[in-house]
Scaffold this motif. Structure first.
Motif, mmCIF file in Angstrom:
data_model
loop_
_atom_site.group_PDB
_atom_site.id
_atom_site.type_symbol
_atom_site.label_atom_id
_atom_site.label_comp_id
_atom_site.label_asym_id
_atom_site.label_seq_id
_atom_site.Cartn_x
_atom_site.Cartn_y
_atom_site.Cartn_z
ATOM 1 N N GLU A 519 0.836 -1.133 0.176
ATOM 2 C CA GLU A 519 -0.408 -0.057 -0.172
ATOM 3 C C GLU A 519 0.976 1.429 0.267
ATOM 4 O O GLU A 519 0.677 2.340 -0.672
ATOM 5 N N GLU A 520 2.250 0.839 0.851
ATOM 6 C CA GLU A 520 2.754 2.398 0.748
ATOM 7 C C GLU A 520 4.639 1.545 0.217
ATOM 8 O O GLU A 520 4.471 0.475 1.084
ATOM 9 N N PHE A 521 5.546 2.913 0.203
ATOM 10 C CA PHE A 521 6.876 1.539 0.241
ATOM 11 C C PHE A 521 7.256 1.431 1.544
ATOM 12 O O PHE A 521 6.922 1.734 2.724
ATOM 13 N N SER A 522 8.099 -0.035 1.197
ATOM 14 C CA SER A 522 8.307 -0.575 2.685
ATOM 15 C C SER A 522 9.716 -0.956 2.169
ATOM 16 O O SER A 522 9.786 -2.069 3.107
ATOM 17 N N LEU A 523 10.083 -1.198 1.548
ATOM 18 C CA LEU A 523 11.857 -1.206 1.534
ATOM 19 C C LEU A 523 12.310 -0.399 2.756
ATOM 20 O O LEU A 523 11.787 0.499 3.353
ATOM 21 N N ASP A 524 13.934 -0.223 2.477
ATOM 22 C CA ASP A 524 14.781 -0.085 3.655
ATOM 23 C C ASP A 524 14.746 1.621 3.034
ATOM 24 O O ASP A 524 14.645 1.886 1.328
ATOM 25 N N GLU A 525 16.034 2.254 3.854
ATOM 26 C CA GLU A 525 16.214 3.444 3.524
ATOM 27 C C GLU A 525 17.619 3.962 3.007
ATOM 28 O O GLU A 525 17.149 4.435 1.601
ATOM 29 N N GLU A 526 17.739 2.883 2.803
ATOM 30 C CA GLU A 526 19.253 3.345 1.662
ATOM 31 C C GLU A 526 18.857 3.056 0.263
ATOM 32 O O GLU A 526 18.905 3.873 -1.010
ATOM 33 N N TRP A 527 16.808 1.530 -0.156
ATOM 34 C CA TRP A 527 16.897 2.139 -1.153
ATOM 35 C C TRP A 527 16.007 3.467 -1.873
ATOM 36 O O TRP A 527 15.755 3.893 -2.680
ATOM 37 N N PRO A 543 0.791 3.335 -3.638
ATOM 38 C CA PRO A 543 1.032 2.047 -3.467
ATOM 39 C C PRO A 543 3.148 1.766 -4.647
ATOM 40 O O PRO A 543 3.583 2.504 -5.545
ATOM 41 N N PHE A 544 3.053 0.340 -4.275
ATOM 42 C CA PHE A 544 4.254 0.578 -4.410
ATOM 43 C C PHE A 544 4.260 -1.249 -5.622
ATOM 44 O O PHE A 544 3.610 -1.964 -4.684
ATOM 45 N N TYR A 545 4.584 -1.416 -6.137
ATOM 46 C CA TYR A 545 4.662 -2.870 -6.841
ATOM 47 C C TYR A 545 6.241 -3.545 -6.992
ATOM 48 O O TYR A 545 6.804 -2.860 -7.657
ATOM 49 N N ARG A 546 5.228 -5.509 -7.121
ATOM 50 C CA ARG A 546 7.139 -5.496 -7.926
ATOM 51 C C ARG A 546 6.548 -6.112 -8.277
ATOM 52 O O ARG A 546 5.301 -6.616 -9.434
ATOM 53 N N VAL A 547 7.650 -6.059 -9.588
ATOM 54 C CA VAL A 547 7.430 -6.307 -10.977
ATOM 55 C C VAL A 547 8.032 -7.321 -11.709
ATOM 56 O O VAL A 547 9.744 -6.801 -11.747
#
Length: 638
Positions: A519-527, A543-547
Motif C-alpha cells: 500500500e506504501e513504500f516498504s523497503l529500507d532507507e538505502e533503497w 502504492p508500490f509494485y513488485r514487477v
C-alpha cells in the motif's frame, strides 16, 4: 444352422496377451476385473514387464529389474505400482513448490528421489496448456538440481581413481563441470570424439618414419616427435623456432594428402578473454575451437594420454601449459598452448618466470594433480558468475547468477569437503536464494570445523562471525515465513493494479507483470536514497509494485511506484525466467496467479476483468501522465 461364434473371453491366452500388451497400464488393471480368464492373463509377469519397460526407460540399481531382460524374483506388477506412486509423489511435490515455505523442502525430496522420478519430471516440463507454466518451471528446477547432484556424485567417483589413472581422466572431470551448466550434455559422445582424434594421431604416428626410427613412444626422442605430431593435430601447422622451422605431418607427401590431413586438425586457439564462461566449458571449446588456456591444455593432454603420450598439466605462473619428459632431461619440453603449441625447454621457462619478476622454484614447473585443475576451472567460473561477466550473464539478476554458482560450490566441496571458505561462500549463496535451512546447516557444520581447527586466520572466518551469521539466518527465516504468509486483505482502494496485470514503466518504457504490491513504500532507507524515492511526485506514500521485467528489455525484477506504471494492453505474453515461480500461465491478456499468490492477494484473483474497469484504469493512467509530466522530466527514480 447358425454359424458358431467365438467370444472374446474364449480367445487363446497367447492372443489375449498380445492384445493386452498394447493396453495402457490403467486399461490393463481394468481388464483384471472383467473375468477370471482375463485376470489370469492380465496378471502375467511377462506382460507387466512389457508395460513397465514401455512406460519407464530408466532403472536404477535399487530396482530389482535393473539391466535385465528377464529378472528373477521380481514382481513386475508390484514394481509398476511403486513407480506409479513415485510419479504421483513427484507431481504433488512439484505442485507444492509454488509455496515458498515448502519449496526447498520439496525440492530436496525430489532430489533424493533422483532417477526414480526423472521421467515424470521430464513429462511435466513438456506438459501442454496455457496454465501449466508453473508446473513446467518447477519440474525444470527439480531436473536441474537432480542433474547437479548426479554431477557431484560422478566427481566423487572420479576422484576415487588412483592418481596415475586419474590423469587420464582430466577431460572427464572437465566435462562433469560442464554438465552442471549443460544438463543434456552427453559426456560419452564427447569422449568418443576425443577417441576419434586419438585414432587420427595414432595413424599419423604410424606413418611418421622418424617416429618409428627413434623407437616410438618407448624412447624420449620418439616421444618428442610424438609431441610435435600432437601439436600439429591440436593447433595446426607449426612454424616455431623451437620446433625446427615448418613442420610437416610425416616425411615426403603430396599436397593433396597434406591438405586432407590439415582439415582433420582441431586448430584450437587459446584466448586471453578470461571473462567468457564458455571458454571454460570443454564442449563449447571443441565446438568453437577457441577457449581458455586451461581448457585447451586439458584437450591437449587428454588426446596425448589416449595415445600413451605422457602429457601432464603444469600451472605455469599466470598461465597453464603442458609438458612431456622427465624433469631436467634433454628431451623435456613444455608446450605453450597460448602460443599455438610453441615448445619450450626448462631453461626458457625459467627465463620467462624471472622476467615476470618472480623467483624460480622447481615447484613452479611441476605437474599439477587433476583436482587442482578442476578447482581452478570452478574458481574462475564462480568469479565470472558472481560478477555477472561474459555473454548474457551480465544481464542476469543476482539471484539467477547465484543459482549458477551454487552447483559449482557443491562440486568444490566434493573435492575439498573441509574447505571453510567454500562452505562459507555457499552459506551466502543459500541465504540469497532464501534456502535458510540449508544455510543454517552449513553454518552449524562450519562451527564444528572451527572446533577442529580447520579455519585459519587468513580465511577471515571467526567463530563470532559464524555465530552472527547463524543468528541472522534464523531471523531471516522467521521474517521470510511471516512475509510469505501475510495476506493483503482487505484490498486498499488506492491500489489500482492487480496481481498478474501487465504494465509498462512510464519513463523507462519496459513492460513487466505485477507479482506483488504494498500500500506504501516498504523497503529500507538505502533503497529510498539510491532510487530517489522522495523526489517522486507522490513520494513514498503511494502504492508500490513488485514487477517481473520482460527479459528482452532487462532481466530483473524491480520495485516501482504506482505513478511510474501504466497499463500495457496487448503487450503479453512476456519473457522472464521466473514467471512460472509466481503464475500458472498467461490467458486473456493477463497472468493467472498461482495458489500462493492467490492466497496472499485473494481480492486480486479474477476470472475476467470488467472492460469498463479497464477503460477507467487507462483513463486514470493518461490523467496521471498529464499531471506528472512536468515533474518526471526533472527526476530519475523508479
Amino acid at each position: 444352422m447358425a454359424a458358431s461364434r467365438t467370444t472374446f473371453p474364449q480367445f487363446p491366452e497367447e492372443i489375449l496377451a498380445k492384445v493386452f500388451s498394447q493396453l495402457s497400464m490403467e486399461d490393463l488393471l481394468q481388464a483384471t476385473a472383467v473375468c477370471k480368464a482375463w485376470q489370469h492373463v492380465a496378471c502375467s509377469e511377462i506382460l507387466w514387464e512389457i508395460i513397465c519397460r514401455r512406460r519407464w526407460r530408466l532403472w536404477t540399481s535399487t530396482d530389482a529389474s535393473a539391466g535385465t531382460s528377464k529378472p528373477t524374483a521380481c514382481n513386475w506388477q508390484k514394481l509398476c505400482q511403486q513407480r506409479v506412486e513415485l510419479d504421483t509423489l513427484a507431481r504433488n511435490l512439484v505442485a507444492e513448490m509454488a509455496w515458498p515455505l515448502k519449496r526447498h523442502s520439496c525440492l530436496r525430496q525430489l532430489v533424493d528421489l533422483g532417477d526414480h522420478v526423472i521421467e515424470e519430471l521430464e513429462r511435466l516440463t513438456s506438459i501442454q496448456g496455457d496454465l501449466q507454466e508453473g508446473t513446467r518451471y518447477f519440474a525444470s528446477v527439480a531436473l536441474e538440481r537432480i542433474n547437479q547432484k548426479n554431477c557431484v556424485k560422478a566427481m566423487k567417483e572420479l576422484l576415487a581413481t588412483p592418481l596415475p589413472k586419474l590423469e587420464d581422466s582430466l577431460a572427464r572431470g572437465a566435462l562433469i563441470i560442464a554438465k552442471l551448466r549443460y544438463q543434456d550434455l552427453d559426456i560419452k559422445a564427447i569422449e568418443s570424439k576425443l577417441d576419434d582424434w586419438k585414432d587420427i594421431l595414432l595413424q599419423r604416428l604410424r606413418m611418421d618414419t622418424e617416429f618409428t626410427r627413434l623407437g616410438g613412444l618407448e624412447t624420449p626422442s620418439g616421444a618428442l616427435v610424438g609431441l610435435k605430431q600432437l601439436n600439429i593435430l591440436i593447433f595446426g601447422k607449426l612454424g616455431c623456432p623451437s620446433q625446427g622451422g615448418h613442420t610437416t605431418l610425416h616425411g615426403q607427401q603430396d599436397d593433396a594428402l597434406q591438405e586432407s590431413q590439415e582439415r582433420q586438425n582441431l586448430t584450437l586457439r587459446a584466448s586471453r578473454d578470461y571473462y567468457n564462461p564458455s571458454y571454460f566449458y570443454i564442449n563449447e571449446v571443441l565446438d568453437s575451437r577457441k577457449g581458455a588456456e586451461i581448457s585447451v591444455a586439458i584437450i591437449h593432454s587428454a588426446i596425448g594420454r589416449r595415445c600413451d603420450l605422457p602429457v601432464q598439466m603444469v600451472a605455469f605462473p599466470m598461465h597453464y601449459v603442458t609438458k612431456v619428459g622427465e624433469e631436467g632431461s634433454p628431451d623435456e619440453r613444455f608446450v605453450s598452448v597460448s602460443e599455438s603449441g610453441r615448445l619450450l625447454q626448462r631453461s626458457e621457462c625459467i627465463d620467462l618466470i624471472q622476467s615476470m619478476g618472480l623467483e624460480y622454484e622447481p615447484k613452479r614447473l611441476a605437474p599439477v594433480p587433476p583436482p587442482t585443475v578442476f578447482i581452478a576451472i570452478c574458481d574462475n567460473l564462480i568469479a565470472m558468475y558472481s560478477q555477472g561477466d561474459g555473454e548474457q550473464d551480465a544481464r542476469r539478476p543476482s539471484k539467477e547468477r547465484q543459482k549458477m554458482v551454487l552447483p559449482l560450490l557443491d562440486l568444490l566441496l566434493a573435492i575439498k569437503p573441509d574447505d571453510c571458505p567454500y562452505r562459507f561462500k555457499r552459506v551466502k549463496v543459500l541465504l540469497e536464494m532464501s534456502d535458510f535451512e540449508a544455510a543454517i546447516g552449513d553454518l552449524e557444520e562450519l562451527l564444528k570445523l572451527t572446533d577442529k581447527a580447520h579455519v585459519s586466520a587468513e580465511d577471515g572466518i571467526s567463530r563470532a562471525l559464524l555465530q552472527q551469521y547463524l543468528q541472522n539466518a534464523k531471523e531471516k527465516r522467521e521474517f521470510h515465513a511471516a512475509w510469505s504468509s501475510a495476506r493483503k486483505t482487505p484490498r486498499p482502494k488506492n491500489v489500482l493494479y492487480k496481481i498478474g496485470t501487465i504494465v509498462t514503466h512510464v519513463r523507462l518504457q519496459y513492460p513487466g507483470v505485477i507479482f506483488g504490491w504494498d500500500e506504501e513504500f516498504s523497503l529500507d532507507e538505502e533503497w529510498i536514497t539510491i532510487m530517489k524515492i522522495d523526489q517522486l511526485h507522490y513520494g513514498r506514500n503511494q502504492p508500490f509494485y513488485r514487477v517481473l521485467v520482460d527479459q528482452n528489455y532487462r532481466s530483473t525484477s524491480t520495485y516501482v511506484a504506482q505513478e511510474n506504471v501504466k497499463l500495457a494492453p496487448g503487450t503479453g505474453p512476456l519473457v522472464h525466467e521466473e514467471l512460472g515461480m509466481h503464475f500458472l500461465g498467461y490467458r486473456d491478456g493477463r497472468y493467472i496467479p498461482n495458489d500462493h499468490l492467490s492466497y496472499l492477494y485473494p481480492e486480486d484473483v479474477v476470472e475476467q476483468e470488467d472492460e469498463s474497469q479497464s477503460r477507467d484504469l487507462r483513463e486514470m493512467d493518461r490523467q496521471r501522465e498529464r499531471e506528472a509530466d512536468g515533474h518526471l522530466q526533472h527526476s530519475t527514480p523508479q
